[in-house]
Design an enzyme around this catalytic site. Structure first.
Site, PDB file in Angstrom:
ATOM      1  N   LYS B 103      -1.965   0.362  -9.807  1.00 49.92           N
ATOM      2  CA  LYS B 103      -2.866   0.910  -8.774  1.00 49.92           C
ATOM      3  C   LYS B 103      -3.785   1.943  -9.415  1.00 49.92           C
ATOM      4  CE  LYS B 103      -2.621   2.911  -4.069  1.00 49.92           C
ATOM      5  NZ  LYS B 103      -1.727   3.500  -3.046  1.00 49.92           N
ATOM      6  N   SER B 178      -2.372   1.562   1.473  1.00 52.24           N
ATOM      7  CA  SER B 178      -3.520   1.666   0.600  1.00 52.24           C
ATOM      8  C   SER B 178      -3.379   0.863  -0.702  1.00 52.24           C
ATOM      9  CB  SER B 178      -3.760   3.139   0.256  1.00 52.24           C
ATOM     10  OG  SER B 178      -2.679   3.643  -0.500  1.00 52.24           O
ATOM     11  N   SER B 202       2.218   3.016   2.072  1.00 49.25           N
ATOM     12  CA  SER B 202       1.177   2.335   1.302  1.00 49.25           C
ATOM     13  C   SER B 202       1.682   1.269   0.339  1.00 49.25           C
ATOM     14  CB  SER B 202       0.349   3.353   0.519  1.00 49.25           C
ATOM     15  OG  SER B 202      -0.532   4.014   1.384  1.00 49.25           O
TER      16      SER B 202
END
Ligand SMILES: [Zn+2]
Lengths: 548, 526
Positions: B103, B178, B202
Site C-alpha cells: 500500500k 482505503s 481499511s
C-alpha cells in the site's frame, strides 16, 4: 535568542516580510526560504554572559519599594546534554553545520516515529528531586500543536496536564553586595519536551533557511511560582537554576548557546493589594544581567503608568528586551489564549516511574549548591566566600578536594579566590584547565604553614604550578627555595651585613632605628630571599641592639 | 520458518500449474507452493514473476490498483538474483520469490510513497518501513505500490488524488478502501499477497468487497515505523492473501517488536504454519468445543440481507465444524462509530500538520506565512481529508475537548471492556465485515455520512486494538458472477494464531465457492 524571537513571529502576522517562499530540496533535506527585511536587525549581540549576578549593576526602585510591589515568575528552558536527542539517535553539537545531525525522526518525515531516550527521564528525575518536587509515577507525553517553519511535525512533543515533577522549591542566597539574604522560591512544575529547529538568515537577508539540528533536542521546562519581587531575585533564581543543572551535570547551562533560556512574567500591584496586576511576558533575555535589568526597567515602566493613572495601558502582551536601548518593547499583544490543542501523544507509551528507580536516582545525587553553601557557612567562611566558592561546581570541587587533603579552610579559600581566581580570569581559563592540582595546592599551603617556604616564594611557584604544572616539592628543590631556618646560618649573614655597613650601623645605634628595614632587606638579599623572615628579624634586632 | 519439510510434503495439496486451485477446490497456499516449486527446480522465480507481471500488465488498465510499479526489468532482476541463489544452494527466506504489493502509505526507499495524496506526489522516503524491510530480508519481490484513499481516509479508494481503482468482480464497483488497491491486486492475482493498513476497517472491508482474506493484526503486533500516520493509536499494517495460509505467513513475516516503534509489542509471534493442516488430514469436527459468539448488533436492520444470510451460513458452517454458537450483545457497539470518527479525526488533524508547504509538495509563494499554510493546505488536500482535519481540529479545541475527544476516549474504554467481557465467554466473535457488498463507483461519493456508516462493522475492533480476520464466505447478487461477502472473526489480543487456525479450517472445508473473480478466472482457474 533566535528561538525567542521567532516564536514571536509565529503568531504575529508577518508584517515585516514582503514575501515568503518555502522550497523542497531533494527528498530529505528540508529548508525554507524567506524574503526578509527586518529579521537581521533583531539578531543582536548581547553583552558577555556573566557567571553570576554579582556583576549586575542596576538600581533598586525607591518609589516601588514604598508604594508598589512587583510579582515575578520565570519559565526556564534547560537543554539537556544527553548524548542523543530526545526521540532519535542523532547527536546534538552546538555550532555544527546546518542539517548535519538529522534523521527521519527529528525531521518529522512521514512514517517516522519517536522513541524516548531514557536519559531524558533520568535528567528530569534528577532535576525534579533537586528542586524538591513531587514526582509523578505515571506521567505522559502530549502534543502541543502550532505551525511554524522550524517545527517539522507541526506539533511539539511536550507534557501538558501531568508533568513529570511538580510542587517544589529552590533556595537562593542573594549576593552580599545587594544586601544578601536567603530566599526560597516555589517551583510549579518541571516537564520534558523537545526543542524546535532554528531559522537561519542569509547574509543577503532576503530569505531564511531551516536548520533542524536542534529539532528534537531534549529540554526541561521549569516553571517557578510568582514568588520573586525584584530583578535581582529573578536573576539569582535563574543563576541558581544554572548552578543546579551544572552540579547535576544534566546541561551545560550556557545562556549564550541557548542551553538555558529564561522567559519572565511580571506584573505590578499597589503594596497590600491581593490580586495580581496585568501580566506582561518578557523574552530575549540572554544573560542574568539582562534578566535583572529588563525586570527593573519593566517595573519602572509599569509603576510609572500606575502613578500617572494610566494603569489601563498595561496590557497582557509579550515584550522583547532590547539590549541596545536597555528597554522592553511590544512584540505582540495577546489576543486571548493561544489554543495549542494539546492531546496525549499516541506514538509514545506513558512514562512510568517506580519508587525504586526514583530512590536510586535520589541516592546518587551529588551535593547540591544549597547544601554546599550551608556546609561552607558552617565551616566558618564568610557569605562572600561561600557564594564565590559554591558558584561554580568545578571551583567547589577543587576547594573540597583541597580541604579534603588537609589544607586549612580559610587559607585554601584565600588562595583560590585570590591568586588562582585572578590567574584564571587573566588567562581566561577555568579551574579545570589550570595545571595546578588540588593535591599540590594542599602541599603548597602546608609548605608555607610549616615554614619550608615563605608566602612570597609560595606565590612565585603557584604561578608556575598553574601554568606549567609540576610538584611543589620538585619546584622548591629545582629553584633551591628551601627557607633558611637555621639561626646559626642566619646569624652569619646578619653578621656579614652589619660588618659591610658600619656607617648605617652607627646611625642606627645613634637612634635612627627605622634603618632596621634597610638591614632586613640587605640580609634577605644576601640570603637570596631564603631567610625565614621571622627568624631574620629576631636575630637582626638582637644584633642591632647588642651593645658591643 | 517452514516448520519441517515432512509437513510440507504430506499436508499440501498437489501443485497446480498456476499455483492456485481449481474452481471447487479450497484455496491452497501459494507461498508454500512457490517455495516448493522453486526448491524442486520445477519452475524459476523469473518464470513465476513473469507470469504475475503479464497478468498485472493485462489487468491493470481495467483495475488501476497500482500507483507505481517498477519496470519489468527491475523486478525480474530481483527474480534472477533469487534464481542464482537457488542455483548456488544458498538459503532462501520464507517469502522467497513471493510477489508482494505494498500500500502506498507504507514507506519504500526505492519507490515513491504518496499515501494517495497530491502533497506527497513523487515523494521518495529515505528509508524503508520496518514491514517492508522485513519483506525484502525474507526474499519477497515487491511489485509496486497500491492505490488508496488519501492518507487512508475513505472506504472506497475513490479518495485517491490520482486514480479510481475498480473491483475485479465488477469493474463498475469500488474495491472498498482505503486499502482498495492492495485488495484488488490480490483478488485479480496481480500479486500473491499484499500489505494494507487498517485504521477503522481499511483492510477488512476491501477484503470483503474483493473476495480475499484480510487480516488486521492486534495493535502493536506489527511495527508502524514507516507507515504514514493517519490515526496513530488505531493504525496497524495488515495483510491480504487469497488464502488464510498465505495471509498468515505474510503476517508472521512482518510482525514482532521493533525498537523504532515504541508502541510495538515485545511478545513473541508464534509461527502459524503448523496450523495450516490440509483438508484431508482434518478430523471430523476439527473445531469441536470452540465457542463462537455472533455479535447480535451486527446482523440487525440496515445490514444487506444477502450479507446477513452469508454470515448466517458461515455460522452454520462453523457449527458443522464443531463450534458452539451463541449470540452475544455488545451494547456499546453503536457508540463506537462516532467515537472512532472523533478520535481518528483528532489524531489525523495532528498527524497531517506536517504537510504545511515548507517541506513537501509543490513550492508556493505567499505574502506571509499564514497565507502560505492556508493556500497550500486548501489546494493540496482532498475534500475528505480536509473534512477530517476540520472535525479533528474542532474536537481538540479548547472548550470542546471534554465534550468530544475526552468523551470519545471514555467510549473507547467502554468498547474495550465490552469486547473483553464477550471474549471471556467466547473464543472468537463473528460479524459481517461490512454491512453491504461492493457498491457502484460514485454511489456514496457525495454522502460522507453514508460512507462512514459503512464502517460500523470494523471500527470497534480498532478501538479495542484487537485482531480480526476477514474471509470470503458467500456471495450476493451483482456483477456477472456475483459479489463476494466477507465474514469477520474477532479474536483476543495477540491471538492471531487462533484466528488463522480457525480461518484456515473454515476455508478448507467451505464447499461450493470459488473466490477467483471473472476478470482472471480463465487464467488462474486452469
Ligand atoms: Zn534524528
Amino acid at each position: 535568542m533566535a528561538l525567542t524571537f521567532f516564536r514571536g513571529v509565529q503568531t504575529r502576522p508577518l508584517l515585516s516580510y514582503p514575501s515568503i517562499y518555502f522550497a523542497l530540496r531533494k527528498h530529505n533535506v528540508s529548508y525554507c526560504n524567506m524574503q526578509n527585511t527586518q529579521l537581521e536587525t533583531t539578531e543582536r549581540q548581547e553583552g558577555q554572559l556573566k557567571g553570576s549576578t554579582r556583576e549586575i549593576h542596576s538600581k533598586p526602585h525607591d518609589k516601588l519599594l514604598k508604594d508598589f510591589e512587583a510579582v515575578i515568575g520565570i519559565e526556564t528552558h534547560v537543554q539537556l546534554s544527553t548524548q542523543t536527542k530526545a526521540f532519535c539517535s542523532c547527536p546534538y553539537n552546538y555550532g555544527a553545520a546546518p542539517n548535519t545531525s538529522i534523521c527521519p525522526v527529528c525531521m518529522g518525515l512521514p512514517g517516522a516515529l519517536p522513541v524516548l531516550n531514557s536519559k531524558v527521564i533520568e535528567a528530569a528525575v534528577k532535576v525534579g528531586l533537586a528542586l524538591n518536587c513531587s514526582l509523578s509515577l505515571d506521567s505522559k507525553f502530549d502534543r502541543k500543536q502550532y505551525f511554524y517553519p522550524d517545527l517539522p511535525k507541526g506539533y511539539q512533543i511536550s507534557q501538558f496536564d501531568v508533568p513529570i515533577a511538580s510542587s517544589g522549591s529552590l533556595d537562593v542566597d542573594l549576593p552580599v553586595e545587594y544586601g544578601g539574604g536567603h530566599r526560597r522560591f516555589g517551583i510549579t512544575r518541571v516537564h520534558m519536551e523537545e526543542d524546535a529547529g532554528k531559522l537561519l538568515h542569509t547574509g543577503s537577508g532576503n530569505y531564511s533557511q531551516v536548520d533542524l539540528n536542534r529539532a528534537g533536542v531534549p529540554l526541561l521546562e521549569i516553571v517557578s511560582e510568582p514568588d520573586m519581587r525584584t530583578g535581582i531575585e529573578a536573576a539569582e533564581y535563574a543563576a541558581e537554576i544554572q548552578r543546579l543543572v551544572r552540579y547535576l551535570d544534566v546541561s551545560n547551562g550556557n545562556m549564550q548557546e541557548g542551553s538555558l533560556r529564561c522567559d519572565v512574567n511580571i506584573s505590578v500591584r499597589p503594596t497590600g493589594q491581593q490580586e495580581f496586576g496585568t501580566k506582561v511576558e518578557i523574552k530575549n533575555l540572554n544573560s542574568f544581567s539582562s534578566v535583572s535589568r529588563a525586570i527593573d526597567y519593566e517595573i519602572s515602566r509599569q509603576v510609572d503608568l500606575h502613578t500617572q493613572g494610566l494603569a489601563d495601558q498595561i496590557v497582557q502582551e509579550t515584550r522583547l528586551w532590547e539590549e541596545g536601548s536597555q528597554k522592553t518593547i511590544t512584540m505582540r499583544k495577546k489576543e486571548g489564549l493561544a489554543d495549542y490543542r494539546y492531546f496525549p501523544e499516541p506514538d509514545l507509551p506513558g512514562v512510568t516511574l517506580s519508587e525504586e528507580y526514583i530512590n536510586s536516582i535520589g541516592s546518587s545525587l551529588p551535593e547540591l549548591p544549597e547544601t554546599k553553601r550551608r556546609r561552607y557557612e558552617n565551616m566558618g567562611l564568610s557569605m562572600q566566600d561561600v557564594l564565590f566558592l559554591a558558584n561554580d561546581i568545578t571551583v567547589a570541587k577543587f576547594f573540597d578536594a583541597t580541604i579534603a587533603g588537609g589544607a586549612d579552610v580559610k587559607l585554601a579559600a584565600n588562595w583560590i579566590m585570590g591568586d588562582i581566581a585572578a590567574y584564571m580570569k587573566n588567562a581566561k581559563v577555568s579551574i579545570s584547565d589550570i595545571k595546578l592540582s588540588s593535591e599540590e595546592l594542599c602541599e603548597l599551603i602546608a609548605s608555607i604553614k610549616g615554614g619550608t617556604i615563605s608566602g612570597k616564594m609560595g606565590k612565585e611557584i603557584l604561578f608556575e604550578l598553574m601554568a606549567k604544572g609540576g610538584t611543589v616539592k620538585g619546584l622548591i628543590k629545582d629553584k633551591d627555595l628551601v627557607q633558611i631556618v637555621d639561626p646559626v646560618e642566619i646569624e652569619k649573614i646578619v653578621d656579614k651585613v652589619l660588618a659591610d655597613n658600619p656607617k648605617q650601623l652607627e646611625q642606627y645605634r645613634g637612634g635612627k632605628t627605622k634603618l632596621q628595614g634597610f638591614f632586613a632587606g640587605q640580609v634577605m638579599k644576601e640570603s637570596k630571599g631564603k631567610a625565614n623572615p621571622k627568624l631574620l628579624n629576631q636575630i637582626l634586632l638582637q644584633k642591632l641592639n647588642a651593645t658591643s | 520458518m517452514l516448520s519441517s519439510p515432512r509437513l510440507l510434503r504430506h499436508h499440501l495439496p498437489p501443485l497446480q500449474c498456476c499455483f492456485t486451485t481449481a474452481p471447487t477446490q479450497p484455496p491452497s497456499s501459494q507461498i508454500l507452493t512457490i517455495k516448493k516449486a522453486l526448491l524442486s527446480g520445477e519452475t524459476t522465480s523469473v518464470d513465476l514473476t513473469s507470469a504475475f507481471l503479464r497478468r498485472l500488465r493485462r489487468t491493470e488498465p481495467h483495475l488501476k490498483s497500482f500507483l507505481y510499479t517498477p519496470s519489468d526489468q527491475t523486478i525480474l532482476q530481483q527474480a534472477q538474483e533469487l534464481d542464482n541463489r537457488i542455483q548456488n544452494n544458498e538459503p532462501l527466506g520464507p517469502l522467497a520469490g513471493v510477489v508482494v504489493a505494498v500500500k502506498d502509505n507504507i514507506c519504500t526507499c526505492d519507490m515513491p510513497s504518496t499515501a494517495g495524496s497530491r502533497l506527497l506526489e513523487n515523494y521518495r522516503p529515505p528509508f524503508d518501513a520496518t514491514a517492508v524491510r522485513k519483506l525484502k530480508e525474507k526474499g519477497a519481490i515487491i511489485v509496486g505500490k497500491t492505490n488508496m484513499d488519501e492518507f487512508g481516509m475513505g472506504s472506497t479508494t475513490e479518495g485517491s488524488a490520482f486514480q479510481v481503482t475498480a473491483n475485479p468482480w465488477d469493474l463498475s464497483r469500488v474495491p472498498g478502501g482505503s486499502s482498495g488497491g492492495s485488495a484488488a491486486a490480490v483478488s485479480a492475482r496481480q500479486c500473491v499477497v499484499s500489505l494494507g493498513s487498517d485504521t477503522g476497517g481499511s483492510v477488512r472491508q476491501p477484503a470483503s468487497f474483493c473476495g480475499v482474506v484480510g487480516l488486521k493484526p492486534t495493535y502493536g503486533r506489527v511495527s508502524r515505523y514507516g507507515l504514514v500516520a493517519y490515526a496513530s493509536s488505531l493504525d496497524v499494517i495488515g495483510c491480504f492473501g487469497s488464502s488464510v495460509a498465505d495471509t498468515g505467513i505474510l503476517f508472521h513475516a512482518i510482525s514482532g517488536h521493533d525498537k523504532f516503534d515504541a508502541t510495538s509489542s515485545k511478545r513473541d509471534v508464534p509461527d502459524p504454519t503448523s496450523q495450516f493442516i490440509a483438508n484431508d488430514y482434518l478430523v471430523s469436527k476439527p473445531l469441536k468445543g470452540l465457542r463462537v459468539g455472533v455479535i447480535r448488533e451486527t446482523l440487525q436492520d440496515g445490514v444487506d440481507p444477502a450479507v446477513v444470510s452469508s454470515v448466517n451460513s458461515a455460522t452454520s458452517h462453523l457449527e458443522d465444524l464443531g463450534c458452539v454458537i451463541s449470540e452475544v450483545s455488545l451494547p456499546s457497539f453503536a457508540l463506537g462509530l462516532p467515537a472512532y470518527y472523533i478520535l481518528a479525526s483528532s489524531e489525523s488533524s495532528s498527524n497531517l500538520s506536517r504537510y504545511d508547504g515548507v517541506r513537501y509538495g509543490k513550492q508556493l509563494f505567499a505574502d506571509e506565512l499564514n497565507s502560505l499554510y492556508r493556500n497550500f493546505r486548501a489546494n493540496g488536500f482532498g475534500s475528505e481529508v480536509k473534512r477530517r482535519i476540520l472535525m479533528g481540529t474542532y474536537a481538540l479545541s479548547a472548550g470542546y475537548y471534554d465534550a468530544y475527544y475526552k468523551r470519545a476516549q471514555q467510549v473507547r474504554t467502554i468498547v474495550q471492556k465490552s469486547f473483553r467481557d464477550a471474549l471471556d465467554r467466547n473464543d472468537i466473535l463473528i460479524s459481517p465485515a461490512a454491512p453491504s457488498v461492493a457498491y457502484e463507483i460514485g454511489e456514496k461519493k457525495d454522502d460522507p455520512l453514508a460512507m462512514y456508516a459503512g464502517d460500523i462493522m470494523t471500527v470497534n475492533v480498532n478501538l479495542a486494538g484487537l485482531p480480526a480476520l476477514v474471509l470470503p464466505c458467500g456471495f450476493a447478487n451483482g456483477g456477472s458472477s456475483g459479489l463476494p461477502v466477507g465474514c469477520q472473526m474477532i479474536g483476543g489480543a495477540f491471538d492471531e494464531e487462533k484466528l488463522l487456525k480457525i480461518g484456515h479450517i473454515f476455508e478448507q472445508t467451505l464447499e461450493g465457492y470459488n473466490f477467483v473473480p471473472p476478470l482472471v478466472a480463465d487464467e488462474v482457474g486452469c
